[in-house]
Design a protein around this motif. Structure first.
Motif, PDB file in Angstrom:
ATOM      1  N   TYR A  27       1.046  -1.232   0.088  1.00  0.00           N
ATOM      2  CA  TYR A  27      -0.060  -0.032  -0.071  1.00  0.00           C
ATOM      3  C   TYR A  27       1.025   1.330   0.258  1.00  0.00           C
ATOM      4  O   TYR A  27       0.605   2.311  -0.733  1.00  0.00           O
ATOM      5  N   ASN A  62      -9.476   5.207  -1.391  1.00  0.00           N
ATOM      6  CA  ASN A  62      -9.601   4.763  -0.050  1.00  0.00           C
ATOM      7  C   ASN A  62      -8.759   5.756   0.832  1.00  0.00           C
ATOM      8  O   ASN A  62      -9.506   6.362   1.991  1.00  0.00           O
ATOM      9  N   ARG A  63      -7.762   6.317   0.592  1.00  0.00           N
ATOM     10  CA  ARG A  63      -7.287   7.154   1.281  1.00  0.00           C
ATOM     11  C   ARG A  63      -7.929   8.406   1.174  1.00  0.00           C
ATOM     12  O   ARG A  63      -7.888   9.436   2.215  1.00  0.00           O
ATOM     13  N   GLY A  85      -5.010  -0.252  12.344  1.00  0.00           N
ATOM     14  CA  GLY A  85      -4.397  -0.644  11.156  1.00  0.00           C
ATOM     15  C   GLY A  85      -3.955   0.718  10.237  1.00  0.00           C
ATOM     16  O   GLY A  85      -4.466   0.849   9.209  1.00  0.00           O
ATOM     17  N   ASP A 111      -0.605  -0.597  14.685  1.00  0.00           N
ATOM     18  CA  ASP A 111      -0.506  -1.289  13.349  1.00  0.00           C
ATOM     19  C   ASP A 111       0.378  -2.792  13.899  1.00  0.00           C
ATOM     20  O   ASP A 111       0.927  -2.621  15.039  1.00  0.00           O
ATOM     21  N   ASP A 136      -1.735  -6.206  17.464  1.00  0.00           N
ATOM     22  CA  ASP A 136      -2.596  -6.936  16.586  1.00  0.00           C
ATOM     23  C   ASP A 136      -3.935  -6.265  16.807  1.00  0.00           C
ATOM     24  O   ASP A 136      -4.547  -6.556  17.925  1.00  0.00           O
ATOM     25  N   VAL A 137      -4.535  -5.824  15.858  1.00  0.00           N
ATOM     26  CA  VAL A 137      -6.042  -5.249  16.402  1.00  0.00           C
ATOM     27  C   VAL A 137      -7.061  -6.398  16.766  1.00  0.00           C
ATOM     28  O   VAL A 137      -8.253  -6.048  17.266  1.00  0.00           O
ATOM     29  N   VAL A 164     -10.110   1.591   8.675  1.00  0.00           N
ATOM     30  CA  VAL A 164     -10.008   1.946   7.031  1.00  0.00           C
ATOM     31  C   VAL A 164      -9.025   1.126   6.400  1.00  0.00           C
ATOM     32  O   VAL A 164      -7.887   1.047   6.703  1.00  0.00           O
TER      33      VAL A 164
HETATM   34  N1  SAM Z   1      -5.616   2.602   7.368  1.00  0.00           N
HETATM   35  C1  SAM Z   1      -4.849   3.135   6.617  1.00  0.00           C
HETATM   36  C2  SAM Z   1      -5.572   3.709   5.110  1.00  0.00           C
HETATM   37  O1  SAM Z   1      -6.498   3.600   5.217  1.00  0.00           O
HETATM   38  O2  SAM Z   1      -4.623   4.555   4.539  1.00  0.00           O
HETATM   39  C3  SAM Z   1      -3.700   1.896   6.092  1.00  0.00           C
HETATM   40  C4  SAM Z   1      -4.397   0.732   5.392  1.00  0.00           C
HETATM   41  S1  SAM Z   1      -3.182  -0.473   4.745  1.00  0.00           S
HETATM   42  C5  SAM Z   1      -4.103  -1.040   3.498  1.00  0.00           C
HETATM   43  C6  SAM Z   1      -3.706  -1.760   5.946  1.00  0.00           C
HETATM   44  C7  SAM Z   1      -2.878  -1.670   7.324  1.00  0.00           C
HETATM   45  O3  SAM Z   1      -3.534  -2.716   8.270  1.00  0.00           O
HETATM   46  C8  SAM Z   1      -1.585  -2.437   7.161  1.00  0.00           C
HETATM   47  O4  SAM Z   1      -0.522  -1.305   7.860  1.00  0.00           O
HETATM   48  C9  SAM Z   1      -1.359  -3.416   7.876  1.00  0.00           C
HETATM   49  O5  SAM Z   1      -0.249  -3.763   8.468  1.00  0.00           O
HETATM   50  C10 SAM Z   1      -2.599  -3.362   9.141  1.00  0.00           C
HETATM   51  N2  SAM Z   1      -3.002  -4.512   9.513  1.00  0.00           N
HETATM   52  C11 SAM Z   1      -3.416  -5.528   8.671  1.00  0.00           C
HETATM   53  N3  SAM Z   1      -3.894  -6.508   9.653  1.00  0.00           N
HETATM   54  C12 SAM Z   1      -3.714  -5.928  10.908  1.00  0.00           C
HETATM   55  C13 SAM Z   1      -3.808  -6.575  12.244  1.00  0.00           C
HETATM   56  N4  SAM Z   1      -4.509  -7.651  12.495  1.00  0.00           N
HETATM   57  N5  SAM Z   1      -3.443  -5.739  13.173  1.00  0.00           N
HETATM   58  C14 SAM Z   1      -2.832  -4.580  13.202  1.00  0.00           C
HETATM   59  N6  SAM Z   1      -2.845  -3.984  12.088  1.00  0.00           N
HETATM   60  C15 SAM Z   1      -3.164  -4.697  11.032  1.00  0.00           C
END
Ligand code: SAM
Length: 273
Positions: A27, A62-63, A85, A111, A136-137, A164
């Motif tokens: 991303y 998305n952003r 995340g 994250d 981990d969320v 998001v």
């Molecule tokens: N929310 C931001 C945005 O929309 O611009 C970033 C989105 S990016 C596509 C997804 C993010 O979620 C990544 O940084 C990934 O490391 C994080 N992520 C995925 N699974 C996760 C989890 N189980 N716990 C924490 N973070 C997670």
């Protein structure tokens, strides 16, 4: 990972598996960031070439949705943000938007990806109003109980819960455990969601699913529009409801030439009564 391998990175990030493509770094690369490795870049080129040509639009739409939703929350007087995340910092992050409007706004990033966490921590080093929790969320107790969370967020007042472009990395079974985040939100809080769908793009979504299963550490779950609406149960969905990311309160000053469904994500904002 040495400084050398990280090129011009401002921080060294230990213990990163740089050979396996990772969602956060793919991303980041897609959005023009520099915190990614050759495997991430190759994965993204392949996704764009053969798997999902609409990829760049998905990330940008998305952003832009994230940024409009944050402004919407600020307009409602919400000045605390829990960003689950949150990703690798790039231009227009949540704290930049929030604090340009309200310097006292508080932002807690969460994250699991070490590169995202290290760079966010570095960026925020000198600031008191933001922080990051490396967690981990899917473990809400770890997130809500972390010292940074307790320091920054006051759950007796409204908080915007941002999920998001992250729920597609979480299965419906895992999602069930995440109700804990909702349970702590005070009335007037907001729930912001965008997540990938296979609606109107079944073939492309199937290719994406297969690609992530075969190549990446994270798997992808697509949700239908009804499934996304159900994620807002218990909140008052604000107009226009659950729509394609570019259709959510679009900014006339930021037009795009794409059909909205090609943004690939349903999005919405719900208010906690
Ligand atoms: N929310 C931001 C945005 O929309 O611009 C970033 C989105 S990016 C596509 C997804 C993010 O979620 C990544 O940084 C990934 O490391 C994080 N992520 C995925 N699974 C996760 C989890 N189980 N716990 C924490 N973070 C997670």
């Amino acid at each position: 990972v040495s400084q050398e391998r990280c090129g011009a990175w401002a921080v060294d990030v230990p213990d990163v598996d740089c050979a396996t493509p990772n969602a956060a770094r793919i991303y980041d690369y897609d959005l023009g960031g520099e915190h990614n490795f050759a495997a991430d870049r190759a994965a993204w080129e392949e996704i764009q070439r053969a798997v999902a040509p609409t990829g760049p639009f998905i990330a940008r739409a998305n952003r832009a949705f994230l940024q409009r939703a944050v402004r919407f929350c600020l307009d409602r007087g919400i000045d605390q943000f829990l960003d689950l995340g949150s990703g690798i910092p790039i231009v227009g992050d949540v704290h930049e938007i929030a604090q340009s409007r309200d310097p006292r706004a508080r932002v807690l990033y969460v994250d699991v990806e070490p590169v995202a966490v290290a760079h966010t921590r570095h960026l925020l080093e000198s600031d008191d109003g933001e922080g990051i929790v490396h967690a981990d969320v899917r473990d809400p107790d770890a997130v809500l109980g972390a010292a940074e969370t307790v320091r920054l967020l006051d759950f007796s007042r409204p908080v915007a819960l941002l999920t998001v472009a992250v729920l597609h990395y979480i299965t419906p079974q895992e999602q069930a455990g995440m109700h804990r985040y909702r349970d702590v939100l005070a009335p007037g809080s907001a729930v912001v969601i965008s997540t990938l769908t296979a609606d109107e793009r079944e073939e492309e979504a199937a290719r994406v699913e297969r690609f992530f299963a075969e190549n990446a550490a994270t798997q992808v779950t697509f949700r239908t529009r009804d499934e996304v609406r159900a994620l807002f149960d218990g909140t008052e969905l604000v107009p226009p409801g659950v729509v394609w990311t570019p259709q959510w309160r679009p900014d006339p000053a930021d037009p795009h030439g794409w059909e909205p469904h090609r943004a690939g994500c349903w999005a919405g904002v719900g208010l906690v009564r």
